[in-house]
Design a protein around this motif. Structure first.
Motif, PDB file in Angstrom:
ATOM      1  N   MET A 256       0.329  75.609  42.825  1.00 25.63           N
ATOM      2  CA  MET A 256       1.287  76.187  43.698  1.00 25.63           C
ATOM      3  C   MET A 256       1.227  77.601  43.955  1.00 25.63           C
ATOM      4  N   ARG A 257       1.357  78.115  42.631  1.00 25.24           N
ATOM      5  CA  ARG A 257       1.575  79.641  42.488  1.00 25.24           C
ATOM      6  C   ARG A 257      -0.020  80.142  42.631  1.00 25.24           C
ATOM      7  N   LEU A 258      -1.085  79.672  42.267  1.00 29.55           N
ATOM      8  CA  LEU A 258      -2.373  80.194  42.681  1.00 29.55           C
ATOM      9  C   LEU A 258      -2.917  80.022  43.888  1.00 29.55           C
ATOM     10  N   PHE A 259      -2.801  78.896  44.304  1.00 32.36           N
ATOM     11  CA  PHE A 259      -3.433  78.521  45.516  1.00 32.36           C
ATOM     12  C   PHE A 259      -2.352  77.727  46.663  1.00 32.36           C
ATOM     13  N   PRO A 260      -1.261  78.719  47.143  1.00 33.39           N
ATOM     14  CA  PRO A 260      -0.320  78.171  48.104  1.00 33.39           C
ATOM     15  C   PRO A 260      -1.205  77.723  49.342  1.00 33.39           C
ATOM     16  N   GLU A 261      -2.230  78.414  49.459  1.00 35.20           N
ATOM     17  CA  GLU A 261      -2.793  78.155  50.893  1.00 35.20           C
ATOM     18  C   GLU A 261      -3.340  76.775  50.930  1.00 35.20           C
ATOM     19  N   LEU A 262      -3.668  75.957  49.789  1.00 34.97           N
ATOM     20  CA  LEU A 262      -4.200  74.732  49.592  1.00 34.97           C
ATOM     21  C   LEU A 262      -3.088  73.681  50.054  1.00 34.97           C
ATOM     22  N   PHE A 263      -1.815  74.055  49.663  1.00 36.15           N
ATOM     23  CA  PHE A 263      -0.786  73.225  49.529  1.00 36.15           C
ATOM     24  C   PHE A 263      -0.324  73.187  51.324  1.00 36.15           C
ATOM     25  N   ALA A 264      -0.452  74.354  51.521  1.00 37.32           N
ATOM     26  CA  ALA A 264       0.034  74.394  53.269  1.00 37.32           C
ATOM     27  C   ALA A 264      -1.119  73.609  54.136  1.00 37.32           C
ATOM     28  N   GLY A 265      -2.181  73.697  53.739  1.00 36.51           N
ATOM     29  CA  GLY A 265      -3.104  72.768  54.593  1.00 36.51           C
ATOM     30  C   GLY A 265      -3.091  71.402  54.512  1.00 36.51           C
ATOM     31  N   GLN A 266      -2.920  70.820  53.505  1.00 35.28           N
ATOM     32  CA  GLN A 266      -2.656  69.280  53.534  1.00 35.28           C
ATOM     33  C   GLN A 266      -1.356  68.830  52.726  1.00 35.28           C
ATOM     34  N   SER A 267      -0.905  67.591  53.013  1.00 34.38           N
ATOM     35  CA  SER A 267       0.351  67.227  52.330  1.00 34.38           C
ATOM     36  C   SER A 267      -0.056  66.545  50.902  1.00 34.38           C
ATOM     37  N   VAL A 268       0.434  67.338  49.917  1.00 33.33           N
ATOM     38  CA  VAL A 268       0.151  66.832  48.387  1.00 33.33           C
ATOM     39  C   VAL A 268       1.456  65.895  48.181  1.00 33.33           C
ATOM     40  N   ALA A 269       1.568  64.902  47.780  1.00 31.90           N
ATOM     41  CA  ALA A 269       2.714  64.530  47.121  1.00 31.90           C
ATOM     42  C   ALA A 269       3.330  65.155  46.083  1.00 31.90           C
ATOM     43  N   PRO A 270       4.762  65.246  46.067  1.00 25.93           N
ATOM     44  CA  PRO A 270       5.283  66.168  45.050  1.00 25.93           C
ATOM     45  C   PRO A 270       5.468  65.300  43.852  1.00 25.93           C
ATOM     46  N   VAL A 271       5.641  66.213  42.655  1.00 25.56           N
ATOM     47  CA  VAL A 271       5.970  65.413  41.155  1.00 25.56           C
ATOM     48  C   VAL A 271       7.028  66.148  40.582  1.00 25.56           C
ATOM     49  N   GLU A 272       7.242  67.204  41.178  1.00 21.47           N
ATOM     50  CA  GLU A 272       8.296  67.854  40.182  1.00 21.47           C
ATOM     51  C   GLU A 272       9.716  67.037  39.981  1.00 21.47           C
ATOM     52  N   HIS A 273      10.023  66.105  40.878  1.00 24.47           N
ATOM     53  CA  HIS A 273      11.132  65.563  40.680  1.00 24.47           C
ATOM     54  C   HIS A 273      11.146  64.656  39.512  1.00 24.47           C
ATOM     55  N   TYR A 274      10.414  64.491  38.489  1.00 22.23           N
ATOM     56  CA  TYR A 274      10.189  63.685  37.485  1.00 22.23           C
ATOM     57  C   TYR A 274      11.461  63.664  36.536  1.00 22.23           C
ATOM     58  N   PRO A 275      11.798  64.898  36.278  1.00 17.85           N
ATOM     59  CA  PRO A 275      12.781  64.998  35.198  1.00 17.85           C
ATOM     60  C   PRO A 275      14.176  64.173  35.820  1.00 17.85           C
ATOM     61  N   SER A 276      14.357  64.340  37.147  1.00 10.78           N
ATOM     62  CA  SER A 276      15.659  64.034  37.672  1.00 10.78           C
ATOM     63  C   SER A 276      15.361  62.397  37.767  1.00 10.78           C
ATOM     64  N   LEU A 277      14.377  61.765  37.994  1.00  8.66           N
ATOM     65  CA  LEU A 277      14.192  60.376  37.858  1.00  8.66           C
ATOM     66  C   LEU A 277      14.465  60.112  36.572  1.00  8.66           C
ATOM     67  N   LEU A 278      13.884  60.727  35.535  1.00 10.66           N
ATOM     68  CA  LEU A 278      13.885  60.289  34.216  1.00 10.66           C
ATOM     69  C   LEU A 278      15.333  60.225  33.528  1.00 10.66           C
ATOM     70  N   LEU A 279      16.045  61.464  34.206  1.00 10.33           N
ATOM     71  CA  LEU A 279      17.494  61.553  33.631  1.00 10.33           C
ATOM     72  C   LEU A 279      18.476  60.200  34.353  1.00 10.33           C
ATOM     73  N   ASP A 280      18.110  59.698  35.574  1.00  5.21           N
ATOM     74  CA  ASP A 280      18.817  58.758  36.225  1.00  5.21           C
ATOM     75  C   ASP A 280      18.375  57.406  35.340  1.00  5.21           C
ATOM     76  N   THR A 281      17.045  57.211  34.936  1.00  5.04           N
ATOM     77  CA  THR A 281      16.537  56.117  34.278  1.00  5.04           C
ATOM     78  C   THR A 281      17.376  55.974  32.907  1.00  5.04           C
ATOM     79  N   LEU A 282      17.467  57.111  32.203  1.00  5.25           N
ATOM     80  CA  LEU A 282      18.318  57.164  30.783  1.00  5.25           C
ATOM     81  C   LEU A 282      19.933  56.949  30.955  1.00  5.25           C
ATOM     82  N   GLN A 283      20.569  57.463  32.065  1.00  7.75           N
ATOM     83  CA  GLN A 283      21.797  57.248  32.354  1.00  7.75           C
ATOM     84  C   GLN A 283      22.065  55.708  32.554  1.00  7.75           C
TER      85      GLN A 283
END
Lengths: 309, 479
Positions: free
Chosen positions: B184-211
């Motif tokens: 996303m830092r290198l090629f922001p224009e690619l992410f603006a052009g199409q909808s790529v499903a996000p993955v960065e919320h993984y740690p919050s899902l993991l924490l929720d699972t552990l709790q």
């Protein structure tokens, strides 16, 4: 906070502070050694060895004190545990261990410092320039401090970082002062004397403070007063103790009663101390006693907060 | 101009269909790629390496000088999966993990599956990862594998297969997240052009699972690492920070009065959930390897009393062993009453005399793996091996047939990567991560795509020089 984490943070900032102070001390010694009126440049280069108590280690590997060897010994020498190279390596290792407890910008500043140092080491000190190197070390320390101040939460991580800084700084300022005072006492020569005290003040970044606070010519007693008791001088012993007295009681929990007391007692001695009393005791004895107390405080902090065993 | 080498026509390429036509889900990216130059992509790759170095995303390689750090090679061309295909993979991996959790609960309790004759008993009891100390221990929500990594590959026809399951301490999820951040830092224009499903919320899902894995109301969760010399230390530190939990080593924890505590500057603090990234053997020197300096003496006893949760559970390894792998489709039918959504790679168990005979006759065309091996160590890739290597492996096979399984050499699918000469195809796999806490399984769309960086190579393991690339799940263009 985990005791081990606190310990890593504490040592991280101690090593960075030590690297900076080593650069400051060496910069001055090196500049003095090149002055035209200095008859024996080696005397000036002996000072850093005496201050850090590493003359034996140094002499075990060198038959005499050569400017070039001392510079290498303190900067890029892998075999001197106190070299700037090793301080920054250990700072980075400690930082690596607490990667999750410091901000990304702090880590980037430590890590890129280490990467640059490794790169710079390949070319050697000659290629980079001696003065430029000391400037670089100071700047990297400023950068880390800035990144710390500007980005980290004011929590226990911040406090242990500050505690490490001020324990190290109190120790270093006292040592620099002690050694210079002894050299100064040994021989006279008015010009040399002026430059020595001027150099000492510059090395701790306090020349401007002196000029602002005292109208009189630079002399040993005033310099001692400034660096021991000066309330406004950020590297004075008093300022260091003041910061420790602010940081220690702010740590969460009820641990560390002895450490807090030792810091408070030492701060009170400085806050209500005066130069005449210090000179009565004798500066060297006073500083020796101070160093012992700082050591005792550092040991107590280790036992009460940092020891994992 | 950027030169784009055609894919190997015998295999399946993610970007190009057989006739060299661009697959629809890559059309937008391919259009963009045609407008780029070699020098630009080279500069972007260097920039990426700098970013990885800056944030300290390095890993330690076993066997190299202690503390030696390397970057995992990163490729700037994304691997793209159409959303619809992802849903199929998501359902298939989740189904598999559900069945594996049921299986682990079963073998450590009533062992219905053995009594039903679906898995031979000696496959369980003789398994190095079976932990007798876990027999009849009741775990909260009956969850054993809270975090699972399922390795997926595609063959020459593009069919997806499960290559293996990882139920112990699967790693790589931090690269999934950092790869995305860097892209996303290198090629922001690619992410603006199409909808790529996000993955960065993984740690919050993991924490929720552990709790949710603990019965305690507001549990204290920690991540237990072997320490900074472990190959995945960066990931441990990264995840602990992203979840806002303590990253602890064995020496930071101690057991007192049947509970686990950590040593803090404010005194001992009770710990309720340990996301451990240490193998079973090293967890508790009193119960397992007495030489271990990494673990916590007395931990097992606290665990068995239900006073602390370990994620993943002790003894989960029996479910991801290569000798158990052939039975997973059967588990899905047995426990869930469903047909497997994803296929297994056809596997021969060398412990069976008829399979061993076949394997010995066909060594040059098979991949032979140690049943307990991991990380690409101790395996034979028949087509790539020399005659001497095959013969020496034959000796080892004969000596301990039960230690090996064999699979046909699948030509993994390829995906273009950026190399010195431009764009060229390389083999890849995919590791999605499945989170389980007894309520449901959850995943972020995508996973870690690993790349064999050398032309023709099938070994994607980072410990063997493999690289990674960002994985995009994108909505298919409407046409």
């Amino acid at each position: 906070m985990l005791s081990r984490t606190a310990s890593d943070l504490y040592w991280l900032s101690r090593f960075i502070e030590r690297a900076e102070n080593t650069a400051r001390m060496l910069d001055v010694a090196w500049n003095l050694s090149m002055m035209s009126f200095v008859t024996n440049p080696r005397d000036e280069m002996m000072a850093p060895l005496m201050i850090t108590g590493t003359n034996e280690l140094f002499m075990s590997r060198h038959d005499q004190v050569r400017v070039r060897d001392v510079l290498h010994f303190f900067t890029l020498d892998e075999d001197n545990p106190g070299s700037i190279f090793n301080c920054l390596r250990l700072a980075r290792e400690n930082g690596h261990a607490v990667r999750g407890k410091i901000t990304g910008e702090m880590w980037e500043s430590i890590n890129s410092t280490w990467l640059e140092l490794r790169e710079l080491r390949r070319g050697g000190l000659d290629q980079f320039g001696v003065s430029a190197f000391f400037e670089w070390v100071k700047n990297r320390s400023h950068l880390f401090r800035g990144a710390t101040y500007g980005t980290i939460m004011r929590n226990d991580a911040f406090r242990f970082l500050r505690i490490g800084t001020f324990i190290e700084r109190a120790d270093n300022t006292a040592r620099i002062l002690d050694v210079k005072y002894q050299i100064g006492a040994a021989d006279g020569g008015e010009t040399l004397d002026f430059y020595r005290w001027h150099a000492l003040l510059t090395s701790v970044g306090a020349y401007e403070s002196y000029r602002e606070l005292y109208s009189e010519a630079i002399n040993a007693d005033r310099v001692a007063e400034l660096l021991i008791l000066g309330a406004e001088v950020p590297r004075s012993l008093r300022s260091c103790m003041k910061m420790l007295c602010e940081m220690l009681p702010a740590i969460e929990g009820e641990a560390g009663q002895t450490a807090k007391r030792l810091a408070a007692v030492q701060f009170a001695r400085l806050q209500y101390g005066d130069l005449e009393h210090i000179l009565e005791i004798g500066l060297h004895d006073y500083l020796t006693d101070f160093l012992r107390r700082v050591n005792e405080l550092a040991d107590t902090i280790r036992e009460e907060y940092l020891e994992v065993v | 101009m950027l030169s784009i080498a055609p894919p190997v026509m015998s295999g399946f390429d993610e970007m190009f269909a057989r006739e060299g036509a661009v697959r629809p889900h890559y059309s937008s990216y391919h259009g963009w790629l045609l407008g780029q130059s070699n020098s630009l992509l080279l500069r972007k790759r260097q920039e990426a390496e700098l970013l990885f170095h800056r944030v300290g995303i390095t890993f330690n390689v076993y066997g190299e000088e202690s503390g030696a750090e390397r970057l995992i090679p990163f490729d700037v061309v994304p691997r793209i999966i159409p959303e619809q295909e992802w849903r199929h993979l998501e359902q298939g991996t989740a189904q598999r993990v559900r069945a594996l959790n049921r299986f682990l609960d079963d073998i450590y309790h009533g062992q219905d599956i053995i009594r039903a004759g679906r898995i031979p008993a000696d496959q369980i009891y003789g398994n190095a990862h079976y932990q007798p100390c876990m027999q009849d221990v009741d775990l909260p929500n009956q969850v054993y594998s809270h975090v699972s990594g399922v390795d997926l590959i595609r063959d020459g026809k593009g069919t997806w297969y499960v290559l293996e399951d990882n139920l112990r301490t699967p790693s790589g999820v931090s690269y999934m997240i950092e790869n995305r951040r860097v892209m996303m830092r290198l090629f922001p224009e690619l992410f603006a052009g199409q909808s790529v499903a996000p993955v960065e919320h993984y740690p919050s899902l993991l924490l929720d699972t552990l709790q949710h894995s603990s019965a305690v109301a507001y549990p204290t969760v920690v991540l237990l690492t072997p320490g900074r010399f472990n190959s995945a230390y960066f990931e441990h530190a990264f995840l602990a920070q992203q979840m806002g939990i303590e990253l602890v080593e064995g020496a930071d924890l101690f057991v007192k009065d049947a509970f686990v505590y950590m040593r803090t500057t404010a005194g001992p603090q009770r710990v309720d959930v340990i996301y451990r990234r240490i193998d079973d053997d090293f967890l508790d020197p009193l119960a397992f390897n007495p030489e271990s300096m990494l673990g916590v003496p007395g931990l097992l006893s606290v665990y068995r009393q239900g006073n602390v949760v370990l994620a993943n559970a002790i003894g989960s390894g029996v479910g991801d062993d290569k000798s158990i792998y052939p039975y997973v489709p059967e588990m899905i039918r047995f426990y869930l009453g469903e047909e497997p959504i994803l296929e297994n790679v056809p596997t021969r168990l060398c412990r069976r005399p008829e399979d061993l005979e076949y394997v010995l006759e066909h060594l040059p065309e098979l991949v032979v793996k140690e049943v307990h091996g991991a990380g690409g160590y101790g395996m034979l890739v028949g087509p790539a091996a020399s005659r001497e290597e095959i013969e020496s492996f034959r000796q080892r096979l004969r000596a301990r047939p039960d230690n090996y399984i064999a699979q046909p050499t699948l030509s993994l699918s390829t995906c273009p990567i950026f190399v010195e000469q431009g764009i060229a195809p390389r083999h890849i796999d995919l590791r999605p991560f499945v989170l389980s806490d007894g309520r449901d399984t959850r995943m972020v769309p995508g996973g870690l795509t690993r790349v064999a960086m050398n032309a023709g190579s099938l070994v994607v393991n980072s410990s063997q020089g493999g690289g990674t690339k960002d994985t995009w799940v994108v909505e298919a263009p409407s046409c």
